[in-house]
Design a protein around this motif. Structure first.
Motif, short mmCIF file in Angstrom:
data_model
loop_
_atom_site.label_atom_id
_atom_site.label_comp_id
_atom_site.label_asym_id
_atom_site.label_seq_id
_atom_site.Cartn_x
_atom_site.Cartn_y
_atom_site.Cartn_z
N GLU A 88 0.83 -1.21 0.00
CA GLU A 88 0.00 0.00 0.00
C GLU A 88 0.86 1.26 0.00
O GLU A 88 0.60 2.21 -0.75
CB GLU A 88 -0.93 0.00 1.21
N LYS A 89 1.90 1.27 0.84
CA LYS A 89 2.79 2.43 0.89
C LYS A 89 3.57 2.58 -0.41
O LYS A 89 3.75 3.69 -0.92
CB LYS A 89 3.73 2.32 2.08
N LEU A 90 4.03 1.46 -0.96
CA LEU A 90 4.80 1.52 -2.20
C LEU A 90 3.95 2.04 -3.34
O LEU A 90 4.38 2.89 -4.13
CB LEU A 90 5.36 0.14 -2.53
N ASP A 91 2.72 1.52 -3.46
CA ASP A 91 1.82 1.98 -4.52
C ASP A 91 1.53 3.47 -4.37
O ASP A 91 1.45 4.21 -5.35
CB ASP A 91 0.52 1.18 -4.48
N TRP A 92 1.35 3.90 -3.13
CA TRP A 92 1.06 5.31 -2.88
C TRP A 92 2.24 6.19 -3.28
O TRP A 92 2.05 7.22 -3.95
CB TRP A 92 0.73 5.51 -1.40
N LEU A 93 3.46 5.79 -2.94
CA LEU A 93 4.64 6.57 -3.30
C LEU A 93 4.80 6.68 -4.81
O LEU A 93 5.22 7.72 -5.33
CB LEU A 93 5.89 5.94 -2.68
N LEU A 94 4.46 5.63 -5.53
CA LEU A 94 4.56 5.65 -6.98
C LEU A 94 3.47 6.50 -7.62
O LEU A 94 3.63 6.99 -8.73
CB LEU A 94 4.48 4.22 -7.52
N SER A 95 2.36 6.69 -6.90
CA SER A 95 1.22 7.43 -7.45
C SER A 95 1.35 8.94 -7.30
O SER A 95 0.62 9.69 -7.95
CB SER A 95 -0.07 6.97 -6.78
N LEU A 96 2.24 9.41 -6.44
CA LEU A 96 2.35 10.83 -6.18
C LEU A 96 2.91 11.56 -7.40
O LEU A 96 3.78 11.04 -8.11
CB LEU A 96 3.25 11.09 -4.97
N PRO A 97 2.47 12.80 -7.65
CA PRO A 97 2.94 13.55 -8.83
C PRO A 97 4.46 13.68 -8.91
O PRO A 97 5.04 13.58 -9.98
CB PRO A 97 2.27 14.92 -8.66
N SER A 98 5.11 13.95 -7.77
CA SER A 98 6.57 13.99 -7.73
C SER A 98 7.07 12.91 -6.78
O SER A 98 7.98 13.13 -5.98
CB SER A 98 7.06 15.37 -7.27
N GLY A 99 6.48 11.74 -6.91
CA GLY A 99 6.81 10.63 -6.03
C GLY A 99 7.96 9.80 -6.55
O GLY A 99 8.71 10.21 -7.46
N ALA A 100 8.13 8.63 -5.97
CA ALA A 100 9.21 7.74 -6.36
C ALA A 100 9.04 7.27 -7.80
O ALA A 100 7.93 7.00 -8.25
CB ALA A 100 9.26 6.55 -5.41
N THR A 101 10.16 7.17 -8.52
CA THR A 101 10.12 6.56 -9.85
C THR A 101 10.13 5.04 -9.74
O THR A 101 9.65 4.35 -10.63
CB THR A 101 11.31 7.02 -10.70
N HIS A 102 10.69 4.54 -8.63
CA HIS A 102 10.72 3.10 -8.35
C HIS A 102 10.55 2.91 -6.85
O HIS A 102 11.01 3.73 -6.06
CB HIS A 102 12.05 2.47 -8.79
N ALA A 103 9.88 1.83 -6.45
CA ALA A 103 9.64 1.55 -5.04
C ALA A 103 9.96 0.10 -4.74
O ALA A 103 9.64 -0.80 -5.53
CB ALA A 103 8.19 1.87 -4.67
N VAL A 104 10.60 -0.14 -3.60
CA VAL A 104 11.09 -1.47 -3.24
C VAL A 104 10.60 -1.82 -1.84
O VAL A 104 10.71 -1.01 -0.91
CB VAL A 104 12.63 -1.52 -3.28
#
Length: 338
Positions: A180-196
């Motif tokens: 859930e946290k990873l998906d959220w970080l990837l969804s942000l406009p200036s969020g992560a480009t990759h999440a692990v």
């Protein structure tokens, strides 16, 4: 003596259940200080450590919890000329923000942007100053750097991710513990480009794949011991790692100095609360000049945004601490003084 209400700790330290609202002395501003009537304050993990008796406030600071706030100036100390009674501000203190009123040096507050709510303004000082210090001042990010941010869904983590984009990073990789946290970080406009997911994946191997073996130039870590060896593997040539905490422990067994030498790594610890007042005031001034005007609320369209997980009334301070201790938050936990 005039009194105020504040969140105090029964017996001076202890579990969440020891937090309670009670009467205490109202502060009086000293020379160069202002007295602020608090509207909202932010929660930080250092608050947990202090509540448990592991992280005392700096000398001269209030022993009441809380280091960031938003509110209105109600009194000026001698020598304060740049502020007026009634000014809406947000700021940073060594302690004392879990209260109706707080004293703060006049150099440690900023005018609250009109487009931000009280809660949004209170979410900025500690997190964004810490992230700015780590990414810009200590790690000296340059355009094209690859960046790895641990605890990506924390308040500091989200700020660091966005600042990496703002200063023209290439890949911005974040770690977190749940899908859930990873998906959220990837969804942000200036969020992560990759999440692990650091619990189910080897983040060093993932960094290697994402960067085509180059590694990252900037790494921001709160975790310490359990991440150390993979952090060293993740860093590229001339990589810079900033350690903000050591949540998994501070002692690392069997450290191999070889990679630090042949990669020319720079590893630096960084704190903010224990810094000198002069250092903090200069940091705040630079942050205002370079970043603050670009931050919008979470529903804004700016490149930099605040993200609030939940806002609690201060009558629910125990519940707010439970949410933070359970590591449930994606974004900042804010408490309003009501």
């Amino acid at each position: 003596m005039t009194s105020m209400r504040a969140v105090l700790i029964k017996d001076g330290k202890g579990p969440i259940e020891n937090l309670h609202i009670a009467e205490t002395a109202k502060p009086v501003p000293k020379d160069g200080e202002v007295l602020v009537k608090i509207k909202a304050f932010g929660l930080n993990r250092m608050d947990i450590s202090q509540r448990l008796g592991h992280y005392p406030p700096p000398a001269g600071a209030s022993d009441i919890l809380g280091v960031e706030f938003s509110g209105t100036i109600v009194e000026l100390g001698n020598g304060v000329e740049q502020w007026q009674v009634g000014d809406e501000v947000m700021g940073l203190v060594g302690g004392g923000a879990y209260a109706e009123y707080v004293n703060v040096p006049a150099t440690h507050i900023m005018a609250k942007p009109k487009h931000l709510s009280w809660a949004e303004a209170a979410s900025i000082p500690e997190n964004w100053f810490t992230a700015f210090q780590a990414v810009v001042l200590v790690s000296e990010i340059i355009p094209g750097d690859n960046v790895l941010v641990h605890a990506g869904a924390s308040g500091v983590g989200i700020a660091a991710i966005q600042l990496a984009h703002f200063y023209k990073a290439n890949d911005v990789i974040a770690t977190a513990s749940t899908k859930e946290k990873l998906d959220w970080l990837l969804s942000l406009p200036s969020g992560a480009t990759h999440a692990v997911n650091y619990k189910t994946q080897d983040f060093a191997e993932e960094v290697k794949k994402i960067t085509n073996g180059k590694g990252v130039g900037v790494l921001v870590d709160f975790v310490g011991q359990s991440h150390w060896h993979k952090n060293i593997q993740s860093l590229g040539l001339d990589g810079r790692m900033t350690l903000l905490a050591a949540l998994s422990g501070a002692e690392v067994p069997t450290v191999n100095l070889g990679p630090i030498l042949f990669k020319r790594l720079r590893i630096q610890g960084s704190t903010l609360r224990s810094r000198s007042a002069d250092y903090q005031s200069k940091l705040i001034k630079q942050f205002q000049q370079e970043v603050l005007q670009n931050i919008t609320g979470s529903d804004g369209n700016g490149e930099l945004r605040v993200y609030i997980h939940k806002v609690y009334p201060w009558t629910e301070i125990q519940e707010a601490h439970r949410e933070m201790e359970a590591n449930n938050n994606s974004g900042k936990i804010i408490v309003e003084v009501v």
